[in-house]
Design an enzyme around this catalytic site. Sequence first.
Site, PDB file in Angstrom:
ATOM      1  N   GLU A   1      -7.895   4.329  17.037  1.00 20.45           N
ATOM      2  CA  GLU A   1      -8.408   5.429  16.224  1.00 20.45           C
ATOM      3  C   GLU A   1      -9.354   6.284  17.069  1.00 20.45           C
ATOM      4  O   GLU A   1     -10.163   5.756  17.837  1.00 20.45           O
ATOM      5  CB  GLU A   1      -9.150   4.900  14.995  1.00 20.45           C
ATOM      6  CG  GLU A   1      -8.268   4.098  14.041  1.00 20.45           C
ATOM      7  CD  GLU A   1      -7.206   4.943  13.372  1.00 20.45           C
ATOM      8  OE1 GLU A   1      -7.466   6.142  13.155  1.00 20.45           O
ATOM      9  OE2 GLU A   1      -6.126   4.407  13.060  1.00 20.45           O
TER      10      GLU A   1
ATOM     11  N   ARG B   1       3.422  12.692  16.912  1.00 21.95           N
ATOM     12  CA  ARG B   1       3.814  11.529  16.115  1.00 21.95           C
ATOM     13  C   ARG B   1       5.303  11.529  15.789  1.00 21.95           C
ATOM     14  O   ARG B   1       5.896  10.479  15.558  1.00 21.95           O
ATOM     15  CB  ARG B   1       2.995  11.478  14.818  1.00 21.95           C
ATOM     16  CG  ARG B   1       1.498  11.259  15.022  1.00 21.95           C
ATOM     17  CD  ARG B   1       0.795  10.952  13.704  1.00 21.95           C
ATOM     18  NE  ARG B   1       1.183   9.666  13.189  1.00 21.95           N
ATOM     19  CZ  ARG B   1       0.603   8.509  13.501  1.00 21.95           C
ATOM     20  NH1 ARG B   1      -0.414   8.499  14.354  1.00 21.95           N
ATOM     21  NH2 ARG B   1       1.017   7.387  12.974  1.00 21.95           N
TER      22      ARG B   1
ATOM     23  N   THR C   1       0.823  -1.204   0.000  1.00 26.27           N
ATOM     24  CA  THR C   1       0.000   0.000   0.000  1.00 26.27           C
ATOM     25  C   THR C   1       0.860   1.258   0.000  1.00 26.27           C
ATOM     26  O   THR C   1       1.937   1.291   0.598  1.00 26.27           O
ATOM     27  CB  THR C   1      -0.946   0.023   1.203  1.00 26.27           C
ATOM     28  OG1 THR C   1      -0.187  -0.022   2.421  1.00 26.27           O
ATOM     29  CG2 THR C   1      -1.880  -1.177   1.168  1.00 26.27           C
TER      30      THR C   1
ATOM     31  N   GLY D   1       0.763  -3.187  11.512  1.00 26.79           N
ATOM     32  CA  GLY D   1       0.296  -3.109  12.888  1.00 26.79           C
ATOM     33  C   GLY D   1      -1.195  -3.314  13.004  1.00 26.79           C
ATOM     34  O   GLY D   1      -1.866  -3.765  12.066  1.00 26.79           O
ATOM     35  N   ASP D   2      -1.734  -2.950  14.182  1.00 27.00           N
ATOM     36  CA  ASP D   2      -3.164  -3.116  14.428  1.00 27.00           C
ATOM     37  C   ASP D   2      -3.997  -2.266  13.479  1.00 27.00           C
ATOM     38  O   ASP D   2      -5.108  -2.646  13.094  1.00 27.00           O
ATOM     39  CB  ASP D   2      -3.487  -2.738  15.878  1.00 27.00           C
ATOM     40  CG  ASP D   2      -2.920  -3.748  16.872  1.00 27.00           C
ATOM     41  OD1 ASP D   2      -2.696  -4.904  16.476  1.00 27.00           O
ATOM     42  OD2 ASP D   2      -2.703  -3.370  18.040  1.00 27.00           O
TER      43      ASP D   2
END
Length: 486
Positions: free
Chosen positions: A456, A260, A126, A152-153
């Site tokens: 999220e 981040r 991706t 990851g999740d």
Amino acid sequence: MGETFQRCPLRTPAGRFLVSLPSGGEFLLGTPELVGRASVFFVQREKQEFWSLGVLEFTAPPKSQPAVRWVNALQIWIRLHGVTRPKSLLVFINPVGGRKQAVEIYRGQVAPLFTLAGIYVQVVETCHANEARDYILQQDLRDFDGLVSVGGDGTFNELMHALIDRTQWKAGGSETDIDTELLSPRLRIGIIPAGSTDCICFATVGTNDPITSALHIIIGDSQPLDVCSIWHNARLLRYSVSLVGYGFYGDVVSTSEKYRWMGPMRYTYAGAKAVLSNRSYEGTVEFQVARTKEASPRDQTRCRSGCMICSESSKQLLAGREEEKLSEPEQHTDGEWQRVQGRFLAVNLTCMSSACPKSPEGLSPCAHLADGTADLILVHECSTLSFLRHLTRHTNGSDQFDLPFVSVYRVQALRFTSSKVEDYEDGEPATQKRKGLCGGICQGEPPVSCWTCDGETLSQTDISIRVHGQLIHLFARGIEQAPCNS
């Protein structure tokens, strides 16, 4: 019969030879590179939950009929008893997620195993968000036996959402009715861990080792998994298999997004800030207590491979889907609704233990993967030191529920209403000044928190949640290791 003893394979540092002892001879005669060789690969268990690839090498004279028959018999046995093994997989790799090592992990550790197992693989690397989702929703997946998430999740969640949505869309399902029964997707999902925490993989396999996960996929393991659907004003927002959290965890995730650039350390910083802030939020929690009486969040059982509680739930789910069973109200009456109102430091709901390497027992150690329920954990307003004590118990194995300000319930559905929604003006929350250990950093904090759903952030405060039993299946078998007695 004598020929069997006079001719045999011999392995030496110089190579493999077919040696013979002539009749009456006093020395061996050797012919190099004339020995047939075959390797049999198998899964072998290492310490804890780790799996590795084992190999047995067999040698036989060329064109040996017993060897040919033995190999053919082994292949037939695999075809007959390996019906759940995938033959073709669609693999999605997120090269920038988590540790940014997904491509290296797949190519170096996983792809050779898939090739060795004879599995056809189509790889999609991706390049942007929702690329995997768009691919799953738009492409023909009939030729695949499963999807694989390398990341990851967040990568797993994108695949899971797309697969569930595709299944409901194909069946003409509705996304405006929380009571709608969702259909289970045909395809299983495999997880190759390459993220920061890989909570879902850890809680369903017991380790975040890519080779172990790849071997579970190859042998065709299947682990059902409960899924929560989250709703707001009759509109579906998201699905969740791990943590849906309001208050502390919602604050941690939303704050961490601003940092981040710090990498995984941003969660430590955001968590420390949230602890020092010690913010509590007023609201009302309504929840439907689970019908099952066989298990509870504090019964000290653990969901392990072959779990009897999840197995019994499978039977009940199957019976509930049969039309003739629906007429038996004793088996299918909904659980009673309860209501708790007050100020909460955290409102957490999880379908699994939500264990990870930093918290081996997880948020709810006795939660089950596939029993059709979720564990609701309410942390009421308390002092900073008391709340820190609760958090510490997630890492040291102590009972994090054995505290007067913590309550836990096994539920099937939940509704949450914030008592401060009326303070919103023009879509923005009114702020409030606070005093405490955090000093100035707590100034101007909103009177409402936000929800985090498997990492999220959700912008909606008032939500409803429903648990869908065994909605999806993973290439896994649950944690096999028995828990250590404390």
